[in-house]
Design a protein around this motif. Structure first.
Motif, PDB file in Angstrom:
ATOM      1  N   UNK A   8       3.695  60.213  -2.676  1.00 35.38           N
ATOM      2  CA  UNK A   8       3.932  59.638  -3.881  1.00 35.38           C
ATOM      3  C   UNK A   8       4.917  60.904  -4.594  1.00 35.38           C
ATOM      4  N   UNK A   9       5.074  60.568  -5.956  1.00 33.74           N
ATOM      5  CA  UNK A   9       5.945  61.571  -6.813  1.00 33.74           C
ATOM      6  C   UNK A   9       5.251  62.787  -6.852  1.00 33.74           C
ATOM      7  N   UNK A  10       3.870  62.673  -7.056  1.00 29.49           N
ATOM      8  CA  UNK A  10       3.065  63.827  -7.182  1.00 29.49           C
ATOM      9  C   UNK A  10       2.515  64.557  -5.969  1.00 29.49           C
ATOM     10  N   UNK A  11       3.051  64.205  -4.703  1.00 27.51           N
ATOM     11  CA  UNK A  11       3.048  64.607  -3.655  1.00 27.51           C
ATOM     12  C   UNK A  11       1.544  64.195  -3.063  1.00 27.51           C
ATOM     13  N   UNK A  12       1.235  63.057  -2.984  1.00 26.60           N
ATOM     14  CA  UNK A  12      -0.072  62.632  -2.462  1.00 26.60           C
ATOM     15  C   UNK A  12       0.552  61.838  -1.449  1.00 26.60           C
ATOM     16  N   UNK A  13      -0.179  62.218   0.006  1.00 26.05           N
ATOM     17  CA  UNK A  13       0.029  61.787   1.112  1.00 26.05           C
ATOM     18  C   UNK A  13      -0.687  60.195   1.200  1.00 26.05           C
ATOM     19  N   UNK A  14      -0.031  58.911   1.329  1.00 27.07           N
ATOM     20  CA  UNK A  14      -0.384  57.887   1.535  1.00 27.07           C
ATOM     21  C   UNK A  14      -0.842  57.568   2.913  1.00 27.07           C
ATOM     22  N   UNK A  15      -2.198  57.021   3.247  1.00 29.67           N
ATOM     23  CA  UNK A  15      -2.445  56.559   4.696  1.00 29.67           C
ATOM     24  C   UNK A  15      -1.724  55.441   4.919  1.00 29.67           C
ATOM     25  N   UNK A  16      -1.502  55.319   6.294  1.00 29.58           N
ATOM     26  CA  UNK A  16      -0.821  53.794   6.769  1.00 29.58           C
ATOM     27  C   UNK A  16      -1.722  52.573   6.368  1.00 29.58           C
ATOM     28  N   UNK A  17      -2.954  52.944   5.993  1.00 31.68           N
ATOM     29  CA  UNK A  17      -3.924  51.614   5.613  1.00 31.68           C
ATOM     30  C   UNK A  17      -3.331  51.423   4.084  1.00 31.68           C
ATOM     31  N   UNK A  18      -3.113  52.438   3.342  1.00 33.38           N
ATOM     32  CA  UNK A  18      -2.943  52.330   1.805  1.00 33.38           C
ATOM     33  C   UNK A  18      -1.327  51.610   1.722  1.00 33.38           C
ATOM     34  N   UNK A  19      -0.768  51.979   2.485  1.00 30.40           N
ATOM     35  CA  UNK A  19       0.846  51.592   2.715  1.00 30.40           C
ATOM     36  C   UNK A  19       0.821  50.159   3.007  1.00 30.40           C
ATOM     37  N   UNK A  20       0.068  49.834   4.062  1.00 30.96           N
ATOM     38  CA  UNK A  20       0.076  48.260   4.168  1.00 30.96           C
ATOM     39  C   UNK A  20      -0.680  47.498   3.395  1.00 30.96           C
ATOM     40  N   UNK A  21      -1.328  47.828   2.680  1.00 26.19           N
ATOM     41  CA  UNK A  21      -2.245  46.862   1.527  1.00 26.19           C
ATOM     42  C   UNK A  21      -1.304  46.818   0.312  1.00 26.19           C
ATOM     43  N   UNK A  22      -0.655  47.948  -0.202  1.00 27.09           N
ATOM     44  CA  UNK A  22       0.543  47.928  -1.173  1.00 27.09           C
ATOM     45  C   UNK A  22       1.523  47.076  -0.945  1.00 27.09           C
ATOM     46  N   UNK A  23       2.130  47.153   0.613  1.00 27.59           N
ATOM     47  CA  UNK A  23       3.231  46.102   0.837  1.00 27.59           C
ATOM     48  C   UNK A  23       2.791  44.747   0.928  1.00 27.59           C
ATOM     49  N   UNK A  24       1.752  44.316   1.153  1.00 29.71           N
ATOM     50  CA  UNK A  24       1.167  42.882   1.409  1.00 29.71           C
ATOM     51  C   UNK A  24       1.034  42.405   0.012  1.00 29.71           C
ATOM     52  N   UNK A  25       0.574  43.192  -0.970  1.00 24.94           N
ATOM     53  CA  UNK A  25       0.748  43.098  -2.404  1.00 24.94           C
ATOM     54  C   UNK A  25       1.928  42.775  -2.995  1.00 24.94           C
ATOM     55  N   UNK A  26       2.836  43.324  -2.647  1.00 21.91           N
ATOM     56  CA  UNK A  26       4.258  43.498  -2.993  1.00 21.91           C
ATOM     57  C   UNK A  26       4.969  42.134  -2.454  1.00 21.91           C
ATOM     58  N   UNK A  27       4.646  42.014  -1.239  1.00 20.47           N
ATOM     59  CA  UNK A  27       5.497  40.636  -0.504  1.00 20.47           C
ATOM     60  C   UNK A  27       4.826  39.267  -0.870  1.00 20.47           C
ATOM     61  N   UNK A  28       3.645  39.208  -1.676  1.00 23.65           N
ATOM     62  CA  UNK A  28       3.019  38.090  -2.230  1.00 23.65           C
ATOM     63  C   UNK A  28       3.194  37.950  -3.601  1.00 23.65           C
ATOM     64  N   UNK A  29       3.283  39.010  -4.145  1.00 20.39           N
ATOM     65  CA  UNK A  29       3.346  39.256  -5.571  1.00 20.39           C
ATOM     66  C   UNK A  29       4.747  38.930  -6.111  1.00 20.39           C
ATOM     67  N   UNK A  30       5.557  39.859  -5.652  1.00 20.37           N
ATOM     68  CA  UNK A  30       7.033  40.127  -6.075  1.00 20.37           C
ATOM     69  C   UNK A  30       7.929  39.181  -5.172  1.00 20.37           C
ATOM     70  N   UNK A  31       7.600  38.896  -3.931  1.00 22.49           N
ATOM     71  CA  UNK A  31       8.638  38.335  -3.038  1.00 22.49           C
ATOM     72  C   UNK A  31       8.250  36.803  -2.814  1.00 22.49           C
ATOM     73  N   UNK A  32       6.854  36.637  -3.171  1.00 22.57           N
ATOM     74  CA  UNK A  32       6.328  35.317  -3.261  1.00 22.57           C
ATOM     75  C   UNK A  32       6.163  34.697  -1.740  1.00 22.57           C
ATOM     76  N   UNK A  33       6.112  35.510  -0.639  1.00 20.73           N
ATOM     77  CA  UNK A  33       6.060  35.366   0.792  1.00 20.73           C
ATOM     78  C   UNK A  33       4.762  34.417   0.934  1.00 20.73           C
ATOM     79  N   UNK A  34       4.824  33.422   1.800  1.00 19.90           N
ATOM     80  CA  UNK A  34       3.625  32.887   2.376  1.00 19.90           C
ATOM     81  C   UNK A  34       3.517  32.928   3.856  1.00 19.90           C
ATOM     82  N   UNK A  35       2.307  32.798   4.158  1.00 22.38           N
ATOM     83  CA  UNK A  35       1.829  32.723   5.649  1.00 22.38           C
ATOM     84  C   UNK A  35       0.387  33.514   5.987  1.00 22.38           C
ATOM     85  N   UNK A  36       0.378  33.880   7.267  1.00 21.23           N
ATOM     86  CA  UNK A  36      -0.734  34.787   7.560  1.00 21.23           C
ATOM     87  C   UNK A  36      -0.537  36.202   7.561  1.00 21.23           C
ATOM     88  N   UNK A  37      -1.663  36.874   7.762  1.00 20.01           N
ATOM     89  CA  UNK A  37      -1.478  38.601   7.836  1.00 20.01           C
ATOM     90  C   UNK A  37      -2.421  38.749   9.118  1.00 20.01           C
TER      91      UNK A  37
END
Length: 466
Positions: A255-284
């Motif tokens: 992150x911009x303040x030097x915090x390392x994100x775990x892969x788990x955090x990256x995964x749920x952030x991107x799922x939220x992005x894909x369904x909220x911003x890109x309106x993707x549908x399907x399974x996980x």
């Protein structure tokens, strides 16, 4: 000497077990497998990473395939694993060989076979290859290329097609960002610069040249291996820091303040992005060891969640069979709908930038907002050394694990897809399983509270006597 394919191919120390002679045995076995399964019509692509003798090993592999009457197409330059896998689908090939030891230490090299579906080989495939290895070792029958036959080996560079494919998947806005990237001396160097070439994103790279010793470190994008990237992002006003492992199929996000994100955090952030911003549908789809934050987000959006054993090959298999938005694992692999069923660190980095640009907020702010919406979970993995004699006893205790309560909470489910996973009534969970490659027992715990995590870890370790 037994040549065994682990979770992602065969890896060994260069000049000890990973020799040109042993490589010829493995490639001959792969050639036999291809011929046995009538997969020799379209050719095999051969990629290689930045390690010592990588080009020479790749050339040897190409010569063995050629001697077996299989068209070998060798990379014109060092390539990331996901780019090698992409070439299969892009060119309609029978598969690929990738010379890489991924994030292993510098003395290692490896080879993986990637089938025609452009994802990791499943156990039924690697089992057949191992059987062929044993036959080749016993017979000594290896077809070697005559010098005049080397003219039949073709060359190809899939880089430009891969970059265009990634740009088609990602929608970058005109927001300006300043990103520092660390490809960790691997073949991912330059790719992120090229991906953002037509945007307002300013990319600077460090450790972007070939060093087979990886700067005396490990080419693994963990917090411990990225002190320079973390420090510079934090002190030099970068918006994001990105890292790639030794073959660019895994990622590290800062992150911009030097915090390392775990892969788990990256995964749920991107799922939220894909369904909220890109309106993707399907399974996980996630592995049994991966965060249940994905489950929370999936439930909120009425998405089906699939759980697999540990290993991206199982994630990739589900992505071929089902309509999947995102697939991932806690060790740093992910892919999305429309991409190849292979983990891709370059894709992960590009998607994180897309998310930050789309929401026009700092990454640390986005993380807080998503955790506030769905609730915060913390995850930790313990790697506990365990000798072979003790390991058999521990594995028996794992198999017979019968605690009905842990840390005061009832056990409401037991899952045995891979080791023993117990789910508690408050949503916490613990997974106990052996490492597939090291003399270790791994204990994964996810819960909402650090104190509760320590209690779960202690009680589980006491029960397993480790």
């Amino acid at each position: 000497m037994a040549i065994e394919f682990g979770t992602d191919g065969w890896r060994a120390v260069i000049a000890e077990e990973f020799t040109f002679g042993n490589l010829e045995i493995v490639v001959q076995a792969i050639a036999n497998y291809l011929q046995n399964n009538d997969q020799t019509e379209e050719g095999i692509f051969i990629g290689y990473d930045n390690r010592f003798l990588a080009e020479e090993f790749a050339q040897t592999a190409a010569e063995v395939l050629t001697a077996n009457g299989i068209q070998a197409i060798i990379a014109e330059e060092n390539l990331p694993t996901p780019v090698t896998a992409f070439a299969i689908r892009d060119e309609g090939l029978d598969g690929a060989l990738m010379l890489t030891a991924s994030h292993n230490p510098a003395p290692y090299q490896g080879i993986k076979f990637i089938p025609d579906y452009a994802g990791p080989a499943l156990p039924e495939i690697t089992d057949q290859i191992e059987e062929e290895v044993a036959k080749v070792q016993e017979s000594g029958e290896i077809y070697n290329c005559e010098s005049e036959e080397t003219d039949k080996i073709k060359e190809f560079n899939p880089k430009s097609n891969y970059l265009q494919h990634l740009k088609d998947l990602i929608n970058f806005s005109d927001q300006s960002l300043k990103i520092l990237t660390d490809p960790m001396y691997g073949p991912g160097a330059g790719y992120l610069t090229d991906i953002f070439a037509d945007t307002e994103v300013e990319v600077e790279e460090i450790n972007d040249y070939r060093d087979p010793l990886f700067g005396s470190g490990m080419p693994e994008p963990t917090e411990e291996e990225l002190p320079e990237l973390i420090d510079r992002v934090k002190t030099e006003d970068y918006d994001l820091g990105f890292a790639l492992d030794g073959d660019a199929d895994r990622f590290g996000i800062i992150t911009e303040n030097g915090k390392y994100l775990s892969p788990n955090q990256v995964l749920f952030l991107l799922l939220d992005h894909l369904v909220e911003s890109k309106e993707e549908t399907g399974g996980v789809v996630r592995t049994v060891a991966t965060t249940h934050m994905l489950d929370k987000i999936a439930k909120e959006h009425d998405l089906e969640i699939f759980e697999t054993p540990v290993g991206f090959k199982y994630v990739g298999e589900l992505m071929l069979e089902e309509d999947i938005i995102i697939g991932g694992e806690e060790s740093g692999g992910l892919s999305i709908k429309g991409h190849i069923p292979e983990k891709d660190g370059l894709l992960a980095c590009a998607l994180m930038a897309e998310m930050v640009m789309d929401r026009e907020k700092k990454l640390s702010v986005i993380l807080k907002e998503v955790e506030k919406k769905y609730g915060k979970l913390i995850s930790e993995r313990l790697d506990i050394e365990c000798g072979s004699e003790e390991k058999s006893k521990v594995l028996e205790r794992i198999e017979n694990f019968d605690l009905n309560k842990i840390a005061g909470y009832k056990v409401i489910d037991k899952i045995t897809k891979d080791g023993m996973k117990v789910v508690l009534e408050d949503g916490s969970w613990c997974l106990m399983r052996p490492s597939g490659t090291e003399p270790l027992i791994r204990v994964y715990v996810e819960t909402s509270d650090h104190e509760l995590m320590k209690k779960i870890q202690t009680e589980v370790r006491d029960e397993l006597q480790i």
